[in-house]
Write a protein that holds these residues in place. Structure first.
Motif, PDB file in Angstrom:
ATOM      1  N   UNK A  70       0.829  -1.210   0.000  1.00  0.00           N
ATOM      2  CA  UNK A  70       0.000   0.000   0.000  1.00  0.00           C
ATOM      3  C   UNK A  70       0.859   1.255   0.000  1.00  0.00           C
ATOM      4  N   UNK A  71       1.918   1.242   0.805  1.00  0.00           N
ATOM      5  CA  UNK A  71       2.815   2.401   0.830  1.00  0.00           C
ATOM      6  C   UNK A  71       3.470   2.628  -0.533  1.00  0.00           C
ATOM      7  N   UNK A  72       3.925   1.552  -1.169  1.00  0.00           N
ATOM      8  CA  UNK A  72       4.557   1.679  -2.482  1.00  0.00           C
ATOM      9  C   UNK A  72       3.575   2.250  -3.502  1.00  0.00           C
ATOM     10  N   UNK A  73       2.343   1.738  -3.475  1.00  0.00           N
ATOM     11  CA  UNK A  73       1.346   2.190  -4.442  1.00  0.00           C
ATOM     12  C   UNK A  73       0.983   3.652  -4.209  1.00  0.00           C
ATOM     13  N   UNK A  74       0.697   4.001  -2.951  1.00  0.00           N
ATOM     14  CA  UNK A  74       0.250   5.370  -2.647  1.00  0.00           C
ATOM     15  C   UNK A  74       1.403   6.361  -2.773  1.00  0.00           C
TER      16      UNK A  74
ATOM     17  N   UNK B 186       4.658   5.942  -4.295  1.00  0.00           N
ATOM     18  CA  UNK B 186       5.451   5.999  -5.513  1.00  0.00           C
ATOM     19  C   UNK B 186       4.601   6.099  -6.768  1.00  0.00           C
ATOM     20  N   UNK B 187       3.463   5.374  -6.790  1.00  0.00           N
ATOM     21  CA  UNK B 187       2.633   5.410  -7.993  1.00  0.00           C
ATOM     22  C   UNK B 187       1.699   6.616  -7.994  1.00  0.00           C
ATOM     23  N   UNK B 188       0.976   6.816  -6.885  1.00  0.00           N
ATOM     24  CA  UNK B 188       0.074   7.968  -6.799  1.00  0.00           C
ATOM     25  C   UNK B 188       0.815   9.249  -6.421  1.00  0.00           C
ATOM     26  N   UNK B 189       2.053   9.106  -5.943  1.00  0.00           N
ATOM     27  CA  UNK B 189       2.900  10.253  -5.587  1.00  0.00           C
ATOM     28  C   UNK B 189       2.295  11.128  -4.486  1.00  0.00           C
ATOM     29  N   UNK B 190       1.692  10.477  -3.494  1.00  0.00           N
ATOM     30  CA  UNK B 190       1.215  11.217  -2.339  1.00  0.00           C
ATOM     31  C   UNK B 190       2.379  11.388  -1.366  1.00  0.00           C
ATOM     32  N   UNK B 191       2.488  12.534  -0.724  1.00  0.00           N
ATOM     33  CA  UNK B 191       3.576  12.724   0.252  1.00  0.00           C
ATOM     34  C   UNK B 191       3.331  11.885   1.518  1.00  0.00           C
TER      35      UNK B 191
ATOM     36  N   UNK C 232      -4.453  13.811   6.225  1.00  0.00           N
ATOM     37  CA  UNK C 232      -4.485  12.785   5.193  1.00  0.00           C
ATOM     38  C   UNK C 232      -3.558  13.187   4.047  1.00  0.00           C
ATOM     39  N   UNK C 233      -2.618  12.319   3.640  1.00  0.00           N
ATOM     40  CA  UNK C 233      -1.718  12.669   2.532  1.00  0.00           C
ATOM     41  C   UNK C 233      -2.521  12.948   1.249  1.00  0.00           C
TER      42      UNK C 233
ATOM     43  N   UNK D  20      -5.101  18.948   1.039  1.00  0.00           N
ATOM     44  CA  UNK D  20      -5.907  17.803   1.476  1.00  0.00           C
ATOM     45  C   UNK D  20      -7.325  18.239   1.810  1.00  0.00           C
ATOM     46  N   UNK D  21      -8.301  17.376   1.575  1.00  0.00           N
ATOM     47  CA  UNK D  21      -9.677  17.719   1.937  1.00  0.00           C
ATOM     48  C   UNK D  21      -9.815  17.840   3.451  1.00  0.00           C
ATOM     49  N   UNK D  22     -10.595  18.810   3.876  1.00  0.00           N
ATOM     50  CA  UNK D  22     -10.815  19.028   5.309  1.00  0.00           C
ATOM     51  C   UNK D  22     -12.208  18.498   5.658  1.00  0.00           C
ATOM     52  N   UNK D  23     -12.231  17.430   6.390  1.00  0.00           N
ATOM     53  CA  UNK D  23     -13.508  16.825   6.790  1.00  0.00           C
ATOM     54  C   UNK D  23     -13.961  17.418   8.115  1.00  0.00           C
TER      55      UNK D  23
END
Length: 430
Positions: free
Chosen positions: A36-40, A42-47, A148-149, A154-157
């Motif tokens: 999950x970390x690799x996908x989010x 490196x692939x999605x490029x979330x900080x 949330x990265x 980021x959206x503020x809930x």
């Protein structure tokens, strides 16, 4: 007629979990977290907070390596050891969520997993402790978790939404944990009660086999011992007055006669303990009553109709004996067995004049390990469950009720074709 307390105590032990199973499940979780970390990241490029996240996952991996090294693969963990490992998994998941948005992270639902697993392995008190820990983690995630990265802003809930999401996860934990605990407890209770039932039947089978072996031994030894007795008597006639050997010869004759008497007694007891394999139902009922020994209350047997000849099986004897034993223990002054039959069915009723079944326990009779909380008598219901199981093996069905005149009543019904022995008439006639 119920199993010994030691047997019941052994049956109530928690099953635990094998180290190999725990290690395998945790490796799967570690692999999923890392993927999950690799996908989010490196692939999605979330900080992401890479150092802290890698450290949390590495801690689980180090624990797993230590667990696999220190314990044999087939070793089992129980009690507090299981609780500590599940608490670690819960805290580790909480740390990962704390670093990645808290309750706003869609993966927050995975906090339910350790609590649900605990429901199958731990008692209710330990599972409740894990729920309290989970509630504390949810509170921290709701109030202090990092944002949330996100690629941009980021959206503020709303706080109220986040609070509701946390409460929803907590409710899911409580509901699923309680449901799984109740189902697994019932399953374990039934399985262990069946083990106790099988143990009682196995003991009956061994006792029957021992009686048959004793009868066979008495029969086989009777011939040689008869020859020894004849020779001893001849020696007494020839040397009974001999000053040197007379005393020994008379002792030999007396011991041979005594041994013959012992074998005859063994054979008679074996025959008494293993009567005809098929008997009229009323004879079976009288035998069941006789097994109670001197009872503190009067036990009577009444019959009506054309009763069938049945197989004298351990299931039938132990099942009826458990019902009679339960009635005798709770009766005021009398217990009555009534048997009747017609062309299609056979009915046996066991009634007493005691206080009757508790109203709260009556709908649950036949279930294993009811627990003293349901019964004012403090019984576990194991004896009635064993009786129900054994009689159902003979094709019968039980119905529990309280009589209008006072006292408990158990009705046992069989289809006549299920309980009647097809060749019983020829056996009894012989």
């Amino acid at each position: 007629m119920t199993p010994s307390p030691s047997l019941v105590a052994a049956a109530l032990e928690r099953p635990g979990v094998r180290v190999r199973t725990l290690v395998t499940l945790r490796w799967i979780a570690i692999g999923g977290q890392f993927a999950t970390l690799i996908f989010v990241g490196l692939y999605l490029r979330f900080p992401l907070q890479w150092p802290s996240l890698i450290a949390a996952i590495s801690a689980a991996a180090v624990l797993n390596l230590g667990l696999a090294t220190l314990y044999p693969r087939n070793a089992r963990l129980q009690g507090n050891a299981v609780l500590l490992h599940l608490a670690f998994d819960l805290v580790q998941a909480g740390v990962l969520l704390f670093l990645t948005g808290g309750i706003g992270n869609p993966f927050a639902i995975l906090l339910v997993v350790p609590v649900t697993i605990s429901a199958t392995l731990l008692p209710a008190r330990a599972m409740a402790a894990l729920l309290v820990l989970a509630a504390a983690i949810l509170g921290i995630l709701w109030h202090w978790a990092l944002p949330l990265p996100w690629r941009a802003n980021p959206p503020v809930l709303p706080d109220l939404y986040m609070f509701g999401a946390g409460v929803a996860v907590l409710i899911a934990m409580t509901f699923l944990g309680s449901y799984v605990w109740l189902v697994s407890a019932e399953s374990r209770g039934r399985a262990r009660a069946l083990v106790a039932t099988e143990a009682a039947l196995d003991r009956e089978g061994k006792m029957s086999a021992l009686g048959a072996l004793a009868a066979a031994a008495a029969h086989e030894l009777g011939g040689p011992l008869g020859t020894i007795t004849l020779i001893a008597r001849d020696l007494v006639k020839a040397l009974g007055d001999d000053p040197v050997h007379g005393k020994d010869v008379r002792l030999l004759d007396a011991e041979a006669t005594r041994s013959r008497g012992i074998l005859v007694g063994i054979a008679r007891r074996a025959e008494a303990e293993e009567p005809l394999p098929r008997l009229p139902l009323d004879a079976v009922l009288h035998e069941v009553v006789a097994t109670q020994g001197p009872a503190r209350v009067r036990v009577t047997v009444r019959t009506h109709g054309d009763l069938p000849v049945v197989r004298r099986t351990p299931e039938l004897l132990h099942g009826l004996a458990n019902l009679v034993d339960n009635a005798v223990r709770h009766a005021g002054s009398a217990v009555e067995l009534h048997a009747s039959a017609d062309a299609s069915r056979v009915l046996v009723t066991v009634g007493d004049d005691g206080p009757g079944f508790d109203a709260g326990i009556l709908p649950h009779l036949g279930e294993p390990y009811l627990g003293p909380s349901r019964s004012t008598s403090g019984g576990t219901g194991l004896g009635v469950f064993i009786a129900t199981t054994l009689i159902e093996r003979t094709g019968g069905r039980l119905e529990f009720s309280n009589r209008d005149t006072g006292g408990a009543c158990v009705e046992v019904r069989w289809p006549r074709t299920h309980i009647e022995s097809p060749v019983a008439g020829a056996t009894v006639a012989g």
